[in-house]
Design a protein around this motif. Structure first.
Motif, short mmCIF file in Angstrom:
data_model
loop_
_atom_site.label_atom_id
_atom_site.label_comp_id
_atom_site.label_asym_id
_atom_site.label_seq_id
_atom_site.Cartn_x
_atom_site.Cartn_y
_atom_site.Cartn_z
N ARG A 95 0.84 -1.20 0.00
CA ARG A 95 0.00 0.00 0.00
C ARG A 95 0.88 1.25 0.00
N ALA A 96 0.54 2.20 -0.86
CA ALA A 96 1.30 3.44 -0.90
C ALA A 96 0.93 4.35 0.25
N GLU A 97 -0.37 4.36 0.62
CA GLU A 97 -0.82 5.22 1.71
C GLU A 97 -0.52 4.57 3.05
N GLY A 98 -0.11 5.39 4.00
CA GLY A 98 0.17 4.93 5.35
C GLY A 98 -0.38 5.91 6.36
N PRO A 99 0.12 5.88 7.59
CA PRO A 99 -0.39 6.79 8.62
C PRO A 99 -0.01 8.25 8.38
N ASN A 100 1.00 8.52 7.60
CA ASN A 100 1.40 9.89 7.23
C ASN A 100 1.07 10.13 5.77
N SER A 101 0.67 11.35 5.45
CA SER A 101 0.44 11.69 4.05
C SER A 101 1.77 11.90 3.34
N VAL A 102 1.84 11.45 2.10
CA VAL A 102 3.03 11.59 1.27
C VAL A 102 2.63 12.21 -0.05
N THR A 103 3.26 13.31 -0.42
CA THR A 103 3.03 13.97 -1.71
C THR A 103 4.09 13.49 -2.69
N VAL A 104 3.68 13.23 -3.92
CA VAL A 104 4.59 12.71 -4.93
C VAL A 104 4.63 13.65 -6.14
N ILE A 105 5.82 14.02 -6.55
CA ILE A 105 6.03 14.75 -7.80
C ILE A 105 6.74 13.80 -8.74
N LYS A 106 6.10 13.42 -9.82
CA LYS A 106 6.73 12.54 -10.80
C LYS A 106 7.65 13.33 -11.71
N SER A 107 8.60 12.64 -12.29
CA SER A 107 9.58 13.33 -13.14
C SER A 107 8.91 14.05 -14.30
N GLU A 108 7.89 13.43 -14.89
CA GLU A 108 7.23 14.07 -16.03
C GLU A 108 6.43 15.30 -15.61
N ASP A 109 6.09 15.38 -14.31
CA ASP A 109 5.34 16.54 -13.83
C ASP A 109 6.17 17.82 -13.86
N LEU A 110 7.49 17.69 -13.72
CA LEU A 110 8.34 18.87 -13.59
C LEU A 110 8.15 19.81 -14.79
N ASP A 111 8.04 19.25 -15.99
CA ASP A 111 7.85 20.07 -17.18
C ASP A 111 6.37 20.28 -17.50
N LYS A 112 5.57 19.21 -17.37
CA LYS A 112 4.16 19.33 -17.75
C LYS A 112 3.40 20.34 -16.90
N LEU A 113 3.81 20.48 -15.64
CA LEU A 113 3.14 21.43 -14.77
C LEU A 113 3.74 22.83 -14.86
N GLY A 114 4.69 23.02 -15.77
CA GLY A 114 5.20 24.36 -16.06
C GLY A 114 6.25 24.87 -15.12
N TYR A 115 6.91 23.97 -14.39
CA TYR A 115 7.95 24.42 -13.46
C TYR A 115 9.27 24.63 -14.19
N LYS A 116 10.04 25.59 -13.68
CA LYS A 116 11.32 25.92 -14.30
C LYS A 116 12.38 24.88 -14.01
N ASN A 117 12.33 24.30 -12.81
CA ASN A 117 13.34 23.34 -12.40
C ASN A 117 12.84 22.62 -11.15
N VAL A 118 13.69 21.79 -10.56
CA VAL A 118 13.30 21.05 -9.37
C VAL A 118 12.98 22.00 -8.21
N ALA A 119 13.80 23.03 -8.03
CA ALA A 119 13.57 23.97 -6.94
C ALA A 119 12.23 24.67 -7.08
N ASP A 120 11.86 25.02 -8.31
CA ASP A 120 10.58 25.69 -8.56
C ASP A 120 9.42 24.78 -8.19
N ALA A 121 9.53 23.49 -8.51
CA ALA A 121 8.48 22.53 -8.18
C ALA A 121 8.34 22.37 -6.66
N LEU A 122 9.46 22.32 -5.96
CA LEU A 122 9.41 22.19 -4.51
C LEU A 122 8.85 23.45 -3.86
N ASN A 123 9.20 24.60 -4.39
CA ASN A 123 8.68 25.85 -3.85
C ASN A 123 7.17 25.95 -4.01
#
Length: 906
Positions: free
Chosen positions: A58-86
């Motif tokens: 199971r991916a879900e556990g007692p804590n919530s986990v947010t996932v950014i997939k590699s393809e999301d970095l560009d498709k969601l319009g982010y400039k770089n990894v730091a931009d996605a984390l911000n």
């Protein structure tokens, strides 16, 4: 110093030519997807998810986990990894980014999960620690730089919300960012991405080449990423190209003052007009309350970058070797070379700054203060005075993993990570006084230097050759490192009603350290107005033992328990902490998950706090709020706001700091009625006591002003402390009466800090017969309370909703994706909550920003995408703000940015 881009992006284009010769995206919490009983969930492989060392289906556990997939970095319009984390909704804290200007770390980016500061977020690569950035954030706290993380080999980024010290040790108080690398790649792939800004500046180009290898026993994946980016200058944005647009006085370019009266002596007739071409033709006679001078509204914009220039070369590889059917050897390596440039102000000179700041002019018989700001036209262009950071970093992990038998697995790994940084800072030389004033003729009876200063020299423009004779460059060397050995094993202990009782055991040992070596020529009469800076260095060793249990008591109820002891040795003493983590997962139906967790956490004091004996310097700019109040001047027009250079400071460390202690709580639910839809709601709270924090100079000055003027209780502990820390000239001093001489600051163990709020996340996908497939996601974070008390006697009132709260009160990210045939489109919207205006009298209201990406797949090997960041080109401004007129650090003034990306399987 030459600019990083003398021939624009030509070197990268050459590298690209050499390199060529050789469905639904979403940012959301990991979907539960009916995990309790669907066939898909049952068939999932056992994987390790951030937040536990026990593999599970199971991916879900007692804590919530947010996932950014590699393809999301560009498709969601982010400039770089730091931009996605911000952009993460959990990242509600304010941090000083590359647009902030005068900071200790303008070449680095940081995140602040839950607004608790960058040092309370643990950043890992493949679950392992990496070296800190070698220069401390705000000169005090250690953090991991997210600016230079290459995306070429990233598989996904997992963000664990809440305390996790019982799993990962120190620092994991607000959460954990785990960057997970790809483990395999079948094809050789070339990716090229280039773009810029609509308003000018920031042209950039990136090339990635990645591939894999697969042999009978040896397999792996590798990647190369090359990139270059132009800076963006303030002068390239009309709304901030002049700091007099709101009526502020122009900056002084040629200034001559009577020190006794603190009034300007009028420039000789025609002297300002003779230099009218300086600062892009903006130099002109100016008059302020203190008198007349030659000034310009472009003294700051001409030298200020709101985005750094950067070139980088990054290499990564992951190798696996099957030693036997039960044991695998592995190696993971990353190597990066980065060069970053920025500019925050041009060369400026004030007479006798290393002494009293004034001199006796034998030609006039007066005590005088001369000042000069040197224009880009005089030095061969503003880039001549750029600061540069040359970084080299590597991360290497070597290990083995496999089966121990009886259902148990193991992993043994040694990893080493080093980050080196050389800082090149342009400075005026010590001969600059003689250049403008002539030879010193001695001193008067009070020790004041005497010069026969000729005003013609002051009011004459320099040639680039003359500037070269009074300018040099200092070089600082900084390094941070960490070495760690980790052994862990996991497996089944027994069988319970709901499944196997799983356990994990951990043993770790490691060491880390840093060193900051300033140029030894500082304070030795080589450079103008510098003080000697001692080398600051330190190291510490650590060890840890931990255990974790996952107990499925029934098919519906699972409990987790983790505990860990971390021991540290530093500065001749020892410290340690025992932490725990408990969690419950209850699935009354296959579609519904109820979860709760409670954890303790800790953070060992930052090494910079501990080992800095004393450091002196001056702030890039400071504001004297008390003198503004005395003069009855509002802050937006006060002549004592944003004084540059700023006030001197003395900062001391403390080897007696205690470790911070934290606790976190979480309560949530995940409802997944189908694989197409899920929604989650999580309540969270984090509290820290004995918080180690460096006293902020601007807050000290604000508090001092309010204490002296009666807005705060002058007898309170905070007021007594604030007034003591600000040392001023006597109010009746002949020169600079009442001005700040020095600010004393140091780290302390604050009494308490806490925050709580909630996250809501939802995902829905649907398919149509004729129009393809659609997907929509949304995630919302709301900070309901934030309490901070610096001393035990202070009232820690809730700051959210008040002008004292400097973080985001809420963040929302939504995405809408559409895939139809060979086309795919993703629209991302981000809404940030309101901020306090700069004058703390009004609000900068909530704001939406949209990114758009459109891609087309020509065939199996070729695709192209168009990516637009800030689709509508809006630039958020603060009507009350002084220059540069926008909420610095919160919003960027870059406007619309766009990229064209091409991907080819070779």
């Amino acid at each position: 110093m030459q600019t990083l881009f003398p021939n624009r992006l030509a070197p990268l284009a050459l590298a690209l030519s050499l390199a060529y010769a050789l469905p639904q995206a979403a940012l959301a919490q990991t979907p539960a997807a009916a995990e309790g009983g669907t066939a898909a969930a049952k068939s999932l492989e056992q994987v390790v998810v951030t937040g536990s060392r026990i593999s599970r289906a199971r991916a879900e556990g007692p804590n919530s986990v947010t996932v950014i997939k590699s393809e999301d970095l560009d498709k969601l319009g982010y400039k770089n990894v730091a931009d996605a984390l911000n952009a993460l909704t959990e990242n509600t804290g304010f941090t000083q980014g590359e647009d902030f200007g005068n900071t200790f770390t303008p070449a680095a980016n940081a995140i602040s999960l839950r607004g608790l500061g960058p040092n309370h977020t643990l950043t890992l690569i493949n679950g392992r620690r990496i070296a800190d950035y070698p220069t401390a954030y705000e000169g005090s706290v250690n953090f991991v730089n997210t600016a230079n993380i290459p995306s070429a080999l990233i598989d996904r980024i997992e963000i664990l919300n809440g305390g996790a010290s019982a799993i990962y040790g120190s620092d994991a108080i607000a959460g954990v960012v785990n960057i997970i690398l790809k483990k395999q790649a079948q094809d050789l792939t070339l990716n090229i991405k280039g773009g810029g800004t609509q308003l000018g500046g920031g042209e950039n180009l990136r090339a990635q080449l990645s591939g894999g290898l697969q042999g009978e026993k040896l397999s792996g994946v590798w990647g190369v990423e090359l990139s270059a980016r132009q800076p963006i200058w303030s002068r390239q944005r009309d709304f901030m190209a002049d700091n007099t647009l709101k009526g502020a006085a122009p900056g002084v370019v040629f200034g001559r003052k009577d020190a006794a009266s603190n009034k300007y002596i009028a420039p000789p007739a025609g002297s300002c007009e003779a230099n009218a071409g300086l600062f892009e033709g903006s130099l002109a006679p100016a008059t302020a309350k203190a008198g007349s001078f030659c000034g310009s509204g472009r003294t700051s914009p001409s030298y200020w970058t709101t985005q750094t220039g950067n070139t980088s070369s990054n290499f990564a590889a992951v190798l696996n070797y099957e030693l036997s059917p039960a044991i695998e050897l592995f190696a993971e390596g990353l190597l990066g070379f980065n060069s970053t440039e920025n500019n925050t102000r041009g060369p400026a000179w004030t007479s006798a700054a290393a002494g009293p700041g004034y001199f006796r002019n034998s030609n006039s018989g007066k005590l005088e203060i001369w000042s000069r700001r040197i224009a880009p036209e005089e030095i061969g262009g503003a880039a001549r005075f750029n600061r540069e950071w040359r970084d080299v970093w590597h991360n290497l992990a070597l290990g083995a993993r496999g089966e121990l038998g009886a259902g148990w697995n193991f992993e043994a790994v040694f990893n080493t990570s080093v980050y080196q940084n050389d800082t090149h800072t342009p400075r005026l030389l010590a001969n600059v006084d003689e250049f403008f004033l002539g030879k010193q003729q001695g001193v008067d009876a009070k020790g004041i230097p005497i010069y026969a200063a000729d005003a013609k020299r002051l009011y004459s423009a320099l040639t680039p050759a003359e500037f070269d004779s009074i300018a040099g460059t200092s070089v600082g060397h900084n390094k941070a490192w960490t070495h760690n050995l980790s052994l862990n094993a996991s497996g089944e202990l027994s069988q319970l009603a709901g499944g196997p009782l799983r356990a994990a055991l951990l043993a770790e040992a490691g060491s880390q350290g840093f060193s900051n070596r300033a140029d030894p020529r500082l304070g030795q009469g080589v450079f103008y107005n510098t003080t000697q800076q001692a080398e600051v260095s330190g190291s510490r060793s650590r060890y840890a033992l931990g255990a974790e249990l996952n107990a499925p008591f029934t098919k519906q109820l699972t409990a987790t328990l983790a505990t860990r002891y971390d021991g540290y040795r530093f500065a001749g003493r020892s410290d340690g902490a025992l932490t725990y983590n408990t969690g419950l997962e209850f699935r009354p139906t296959n579609e519904l998950l109820l979860r709760a967790h409670h954890a303790s956490s800790f953070r060992a004091p930052d090494m910079s706090y501990i080992f800095t004996a004393e450091s002196r310097g001056y702030y890039a700019s400071s504001s004297d709020y008390y003198r503004c109040a005395q003069a009855g001047q509002p802050l937006d027009t006060c002549e004592f706001v944003d004084l540059s250079p700023g006030f001197n400071y003395v900062k001391t460390g403390s080897r007696d700091l205690k470790s911070e202690k934290g606790k976190s709580w979480g309560l949530g639910l995940v409802w997944s009625p189908s694989q197409q839809f899920d929604i989650s709601v999580d309540l969270w709270k984090i509290a820290i006591k004995d918080l180690v924090t460096d006293l902020d100079s601007d807050k000290i000055l604000r508090d001092e002003a309010e204490c002296r003027t009666g807005k705060q209780d002058a007898g309170s502990p905070s007021c007594v402390d604030a007034v003591r820390r600000v040392r001023r000239n006597p109010a009746d001093a002949v020169v600079k009466p009442g001005e700040v001489i020095e600010i004393a600051t140091n780290p302390i163990n604050a009494a308490r800090q806490s925050t709580h709020g909630f996250d809501i996340s939802a995902k829905y996908g649907w398919k149509t017969a004729d129009w393809g497939s659609f997907g929509a996601t949304a995630k919302y974070t709301r900070v309901q309370a934030y309490h901070y008390a610096q001393f035990d006697g202070d009232v820690g009132a809730n700051q959210v909703g008040t002008h004292d709260f400097s973080d985001w009160p809420s963040k929302l990210i939504t995405t809408l994706s559409w895939q139809h045939g060979a086309w795919n489109h993703t629209l991302t919207g981000q809404r940030n909550g309101k901020l306090s205006s700069e004058d703390k009298k009004d609000w900068v209201g909530p704001y939406w920003n949209f990114n758009l990406s459109t891609g087309y797949q020509f065939n199996k090997k070729n695709s192209v995408s168009l990516i637009v960041n800030n689709l509508f080109g809006d630039i958020r401004k603060d009507p009350s703000a002084t220059w540069p007129y926008y909420p610095v650090g919160y919003y960027l003034p870059h406007g619309r940015q766009f990229w064209l990306e091409y991907n080819r399987v070779l």
